[in-house]
Design a protein around this motif. Structure first.
Motif, PDB file in Angstrom:
ATOM      1  N   GLU A 189      20.027  -1.790  -5.395  1.00 44.98           N
ATOM      2  CA  GLU A 189      19.676  -1.441  -4.176  1.00 44.98           C
ATOM      3  C   GLU A 189      18.454  -0.955  -3.864  1.00 44.98           C
ATOM      4  OE1 GLU A 189      21.651  -2.491  -1.797  1.00 44.98           O
ATOM      5  OE2 GLU A 189      23.006  -2.982  -3.014  1.00 44.98           O
ATOM      6  N   LYS A 190      17.632   0.020  -4.658  1.00 39.60           N
ATOM      7  CA  LYS A 190      16.556   0.447  -4.670  1.00 39.60           C
ATOM      8  C   LYS A 190      15.309  -0.703  -4.915  1.00 39.60           C
ATOM      9  CE  LYS A 190      17.541   4.631  -3.775  1.00 39.60           C
ATOM     10  NZ  LYS A 190      17.543   4.958  -2.536  1.00 39.60           N
ATOM     11  N   LYS A 191      15.825  -1.449  -5.962  1.00 36.59           N
ATOM     12  CA  LYS A 191      14.865  -2.852  -6.511  1.00 36.59           C
ATOM     13  C   LYS A 191      14.799  -3.680  -5.240  1.00 36.59           C
ATOM     14  CE  LYS A 191      12.662  -4.675 -10.146  1.00 36.59           C
ATOM     15  NZ  LYS A 191      11.794  -3.862 -10.783  1.00 36.59           N
ATOM     16  N   LYS A 192      15.936  -3.843  -4.311  1.00 35.71           N
ATOM     17  CA  LYS A 192      15.610  -4.715  -3.077  1.00 35.71           C
ATOM     18  C   LYS A 192      14.848  -3.964  -2.215  1.00 35.71           C
ATOM     19  CE  LYS A 192      20.468  -6.839  -3.516  1.00 35.71           C
ATOM     20  NZ  LYS A 192      21.844  -6.629  -2.755  1.00 35.71           N
ATOM     21  N   ILE A 193      14.830  -2.791  -1.889  1.00 36.96           N
ATOM     22  CA  ILE A 193      14.106  -2.003  -1.129  1.00 36.96           C
ATOM     23  C   ILE A 193      12.355  -2.147  -1.422  1.00 36.96           C
ATOM     24  CG2 ILE A 193      13.155   0.127  -0.241  1.00 36.96           C
ATOM     25  CD1 ILE A 193      16.119   0.845  -0.285  1.00 36.96           C
ATOM     26  N   ILE A 194      12.441  -2.385  -2.765  1.00 35.06           N
ATOM     27  CA  ILE A 194      10.922  -2.390  -3.447  1.00 35.06           C
ATOM     28  C   ILE A 194      10.412  -3.675  -3.197  1.00 35.06           C
ATOM     29  CG2 ILE A 194       9.601  -2.389  -5.450  1.00 35.06           C
ATOM     30  CD1 ILE A 194      11.499  -0.236  -6.742  1.00 35.06           C
ATOM     31  N   GLU A 195      11.199  -4.705  -3.402  1.00 31.55           N
ATOM     32  CA  GLU A 195      10.855  -6.072  -3.130  1.00 31.55           C
ATOM     33  C   GLU A 195      10.557  -6.456  -1.581  1.00 31.55           C
ATOM     34  OE1 GLU A 195       9.811  -8.137  -5.530  1.00 31.55           O
ATOM     35  OE2 GLU A 195      10.560  -6.665  -6.928  1.00 31.55           O
ATOM     36  N   SER A 196      11.338  -5.778  -0.749  1.00 33.42           N
ATOM     37  CA  SER A 196      11.237  -6.017   0.875  1.00 33.42           C
ATOM     38  C   SER A 196       9.847  -5.428   1.143  1.00 33.42           C
ATOM     39  CB  SER A 196      12.358  -5.214   1.280  1.00 33.42           C
ATOM     40  OG  SER A 196      12.340  -5.119   2.835  1.00 33.42           O
ATOM     41  N   SER A 197       9.605  -4.111   0.670  1.00 32.10           N
ATOM     42  CA  SER A 197       8.228  -3.445   0.981  1.00 32.10           C
ATOM     43  C   SER A 197       7.261  -4.336   0.347  1.00 32.10           C
ATOM     44  CB  SER A 197       8.381  -2.078   0.501  1.00 32.10           C
ATOM     45  OG  SER A 197       9.462  -1.146   0.908  1.00 32.10           O
ATOM     46  N   LYS A 198       7.199  -4.765  -0.593  1.00 28.19           N
ATOM     47  CA  LYS A 198       5.931  -5.549  -1.261  1.00 28.19           C
ATOM     48  C   LYS A 198       5.808  -6.582  -0.467  1.00 28.19           C
ATOM     49  CE  LYS A 198       6.164  -4.474  -6.134  1.00 28.19           C
ATOM     50  NZ  LYS A 198       6.659  -4.660  -7.469  1.00 28.19           N
ATOM     51  N   LYS A 199       6.878  -7.576   0.315  1.00 27.86           N
ATOM     52  CA  LYS A 199       6.763  -8.702   0.985  1.00 27.86           C
ATOM     53  C   LYS A 199       6.153  -8.338   2.443  1.00 27.86           C
ATOM     54  CE  LYS A 199      10.582 -11.279  -1.213  1.00 27.86           C
ATOM     55  NZ  LYS A 199      11.972 -11.918  -1.058  1.00 27.86           N
ATOM     56  N   GLU A 200       6.479  -7.005   2.878  1.00 25.24           N
ATOM     57  CA  GLU A 200       6.049  -6.962   4.196  1.00 25.24           C
ATOM     58  C   GLU A 200       4.465  -6.341   3.710  1.00 25.24           C
ATOM     59  OE1 GLU A 200       6.920  -3.134   7.495  1.00 25.24           O
ATOM     60  OE2 GLU A 200       8.172  -3.338   5.811  1.00 25.24           O
ATOM     61  N   ARG A 201       4.174  -5.622   2.974  1.00 24.83           N
ATOM     62  CA  ARG A 201       2.721  -5.627   2.505  1.00 24.83           C
ATOM     63  C   ARG A 201       2.025  -6.655   2.433  1.00 24.83           C
ATOM     64  NH1 ARG A 201      -0.653  -5.068  -1.690  1.00 24.83           N
ATOM     65  NH2 ARG A 201      -2.333  -3.363  -1.458  1.00 24.83           N
ATOM     66  N   GLU A 202       2.552  -7.685   1.712  1.00 20.53           N
ATOM     67  CA  GLU A 202       1.877  -9.115   1.620  1.00 20.53           C
ATOM     68  C   GLU A 202       1.669  -9.792   2.738  1.00 20.53           C
ATOM     69  OE1 GLU A 202       4.284 -11.103  -1.277  1.00 20.53           O
ATOM     70  OE2 GLU A 202       3.858  -9.855  -3.091  1.00 20.53           O
ATOM     71  N   ALA A 203       2.786  -9.604   3.657  1.00 18.72           N
ATOM     72  CA  ALA A 203       2.700  -9.998   5.048  1.00 18.72           C
ATOM     73  C   ALA A 203       1.471  -9.602   5.982  1.00 18.72           C
ATOM     74  CB  ALA A 203       4.051 -10.182   5.811  1.00 18.72           C
ATOM     75  N   VAL A 204       1.404  -8.293   5.749  1.00 22.11           N
ATOM     76  CA  VAL A 204       0.232  -7.531   6.713  1.00 22.11           C
ATOM     77  C   VAL A 204      -0.952  -7.983   6.107  1.00 22.11           C
ATOM     78  CG1 VAL A 204      -0.733  -5.403   7.335  1.00 22.11           C
ATOM     79  CG2 VAL A 204       1.770  -5.574   7.208  1.00 22.11           C
ATOM     80  N   LEU A 205      -1.151  -8.083   4.556  1.00 22.87           N
ATOM     81  CA  LEU A 205      -2.528  -8.382   4.222  1.00 22.87           C
ATOM     82  C   LEU A 205      -2.773  -9.838   4.605  1.00 22.87           C
ATOM     83  CD1 LEU A 205      -2.163  -6.523   0.831  1.00 22.87           C
ATOM     84  CD2 LEU A 205      -3.945  -6.364   2.527  1.00 22.87           C
ATOM     85  N   ALA A 206      -1.739 -10.863   4.482  1.00 19.69           N
ATOM     86  CA  ALA A 206      -2.008 -12.230   4.726  1.00 19.69           C
ATOM     87  C   ALA A 206      -2.362 -12.452   6.120  1.00 19.69           C
ATOM     88  CB  ALA A 206      -0.548 -12.909   4.560  1.00 19.69           C
ATOM     89  N   SER A 207      -1.892 -11.579   7.158  1.00 20.74           N
ATOM     90  CA  SER A 207      -2.432 -11.829   8.359  1.00 20.74           C
ATOM     91  C   SER A 207      -3.888 -11.234   8.491  1.00 20.74           C
ATOM     92  CB  SER A 207      -1.633 -10.756   9.553  1.00 20.74           C
ATOM     93  OG  SER A 207      -1.468  -9.717   9.336  1.00 20.74           O
ATOM     94  N   ALA A 208      -4.246 -10.231   7.654  1.00 18.75           N
ATOM     95  CA  ALA A 208      -5.522  -9.436   7.878  1.00 18.75           C
ATOM     96  C   ALA A 208      -6.445 -10.679   7.089  1.00 18.75           C
ATOM     97  CB  ALA A 208      -5.396  -8.370   6.989  1.00 18.75           C
ATOM     98  N   VAL A 209      -6.159 -11.466   6.401  1.00 22.52           N
ATOM     99  CA  VAL A 209      -6.957 -12.527   6.060  1.00 22.52           C
ATOM    100  C   VAL A 209      -7.211 -13.791   6.996  1.00 22.52           C
ATOM    101  CG1 VAL A 209      -7.639 -14.155   3.745  1.00 22.52           C
ATOM    102  CG2 VAL A 209      -6.683 -11.607   3.693  1.00 22.52           C
ATOM    103  N   SER A 210      -5.956 -14.423   7.330  1.00 24.26           N
ATOM    104  CA  SER A 210      -5.756 -15.632   7.855  1.00 24.26           C
ATOM    105  C   SER A 210      -5.961 -15.707   9.394  1.00 24.26           C
ATOM    106  CB  SER A 210      -4.428 -16.197   7.583  1.00 24.26           C
ATOM    107  OG  SER A 210      -3.457 -15.525   7.848  1.00 24.26           O
TER     108      SER A 210
END
Length: 375
Positions: A189-210
């Motif tokens: 369950e903790k691993k899922k939260i980590i992966e979810s947080s990483k994806k959310e961070r990547e989405a924020v960074l992606a919008s900051a670039v594109s």
């Protein structure tokens, strides 16, 4: 007369019509009111969405990074408990195997002793004692009988203790094996939260670039953070008294010396706009040690907007260095550090799409080319 009756009939008909139409009219008004309320809710939601869109990019990243750090901390804690429990199971399994073997061996001896007593009858201790030839023989026989009795008692006590130990270790093993299953599920369950947080961070960074607006917003925020750093350093220098703590020469802050992005102006990869880069990016890997480029005092060690987890060290003579995008900070504000001392670990926090160290040298708060100071 006829006219009066006609008006009365018309009046009654009007009343009946109002009575009939009244509920329908009330229902219609209620529906209109419900529609207005729904429109208001939709408008409030649109307003909230717009507010979220204009929310600081660095604040979004900070929030996501905190969630990620907490999840990773929880995951490491669970993994530690899991490892400790597995080690405990291994130790208890060895203890149980040894206890069972010893119990089996003592059980054989005890069973033989009981069988001998049963077959031959209980030895009459008085007959043995009074059969002595003299007093010396009497004392010898008494000592032998005492040893036999003590050995029997000792054997029974040890068998009982080992049986209790076997039962205890079996119970502990069952409990620990059940804990293992629970801990493994928690880890998943903790691993899922980590992966979810990483994806959310990547989405924020992606919008900051594109996305042009978000990219411009993040750049302006970074410039504002840089200005705040400049003011912070100058205020600190004005308050500072005493001799310089720096050696006057710098070393590379990481073992890696590859520069992935130089100091100065550069072009945005998508929009073609010019952006000022206030330091150099060093292509170190995640978790690599970051060392103080020179001796000094830690002026700042915390989250710093687009710089992520950052450390600022004041070296004296108006010189300070900044280390950004760290995954872990190993020093605190006010701490004195030596040249080459490990102060943090390389990461990818803040405005960063991959692990690297952002390194700045500032003269009286203003960014300057770090390559003029590095060997």
């Amino acid at each position: 007369m006829f006219s009066s009756k006609r008006y009365l009939a018309l009046g009654l008909a009007l009343v009946m019509m109002i009575i009939a139409v009244g509920p329908a009219l009330a229902n219609e008004l209620a529906e209109q009111q419900q529609q207005v309320q729904q429109q208001m809710q939709e408008q409030q939601e649109k307003s909230a969405q717009a507010k979220r869109k204009v929310e600081s990019v660095s604040d979004q990243l900070h929030k996501v990074q905190m969630e990620l750090d907490n999840a990773q901390g929880d995951y490491l804690s669970v993994q530690k408990k899991l490892s400790e429990t597995e080690e405990k199971i291994e130790v208890n399994s060895a203890v149980l195997a040894k206890a069972e073997k010893s119990l089996s061996e003592r059980g054989v001896i005890l069973n033989k002793r009981i069988r001998d007593i049963y077959q031959n009858g209980q030895l009459n201790y008085l007959d043995v004692l009074f059969g002595a030839n003299d007093f010396g023989d009497f004392t010898t026989r008494m000592e032998i009988l005492k040893r036999i009795m003590n050995k029997d008692i000792e054997l029974i006590v040890k068998v009982k203790a080992e049986r209790e130990l076997v039962l205890q270790k079996r119970s502990e093993l069952e409990s620990d094996r059940a804990s293992i299953l629970t801990l493994k599920q928690v880890a998943i369950e903790k691993k899922k939260i980590i992966e979810s947080s990483k994806k959310e961070r990547e989405a924020v960074l992606a919008s900051a670039v594109s996305e042009r607006d978000t990219a411009e917003q993040s750049y302006q925020e970074l410039l504002e953070t840089s200005r705040k750093i400049e003011d912070m350093i100058r205020r600190n220098q004005n308050k500072k008294q005493g001799p310089s703590s720096g050696t006057g020469s710098m070393m590379w802050p990481t073992d890696v010396t590859e520069i992935t992005s130089p100091y100065g102006w550069r072009t945005h990869p998508i929009f073609g706009t010019s952006r000022y880069h206030s330091g150099i990016d060093i292509g170190a890997d995640y978790g690599d040690s970051v060392r103080a480029a020179d001796s000094g005092v830690v002026m700042y060690a915390d989250w710093m907007g687009g710089y992520g987890k950052a450390v600022i060290i004041e070296h004296g003579n108006g010189i300070s260095t900044l280390y950004g995008h760290n995954s872990e900070l190993l020093v605190s504000e006010g701490q004195r550090v030596r040249k080459g001392e490990v102060i943090s670990r390389v990461g990818s926090t803040g405005y960063s799409t991959g692990p690297h160290l952002h390194f700045e040298v500032r003269q009286n708060g203003s960014p300057t080319n770090p390559m003029d100071y590095l060997p």
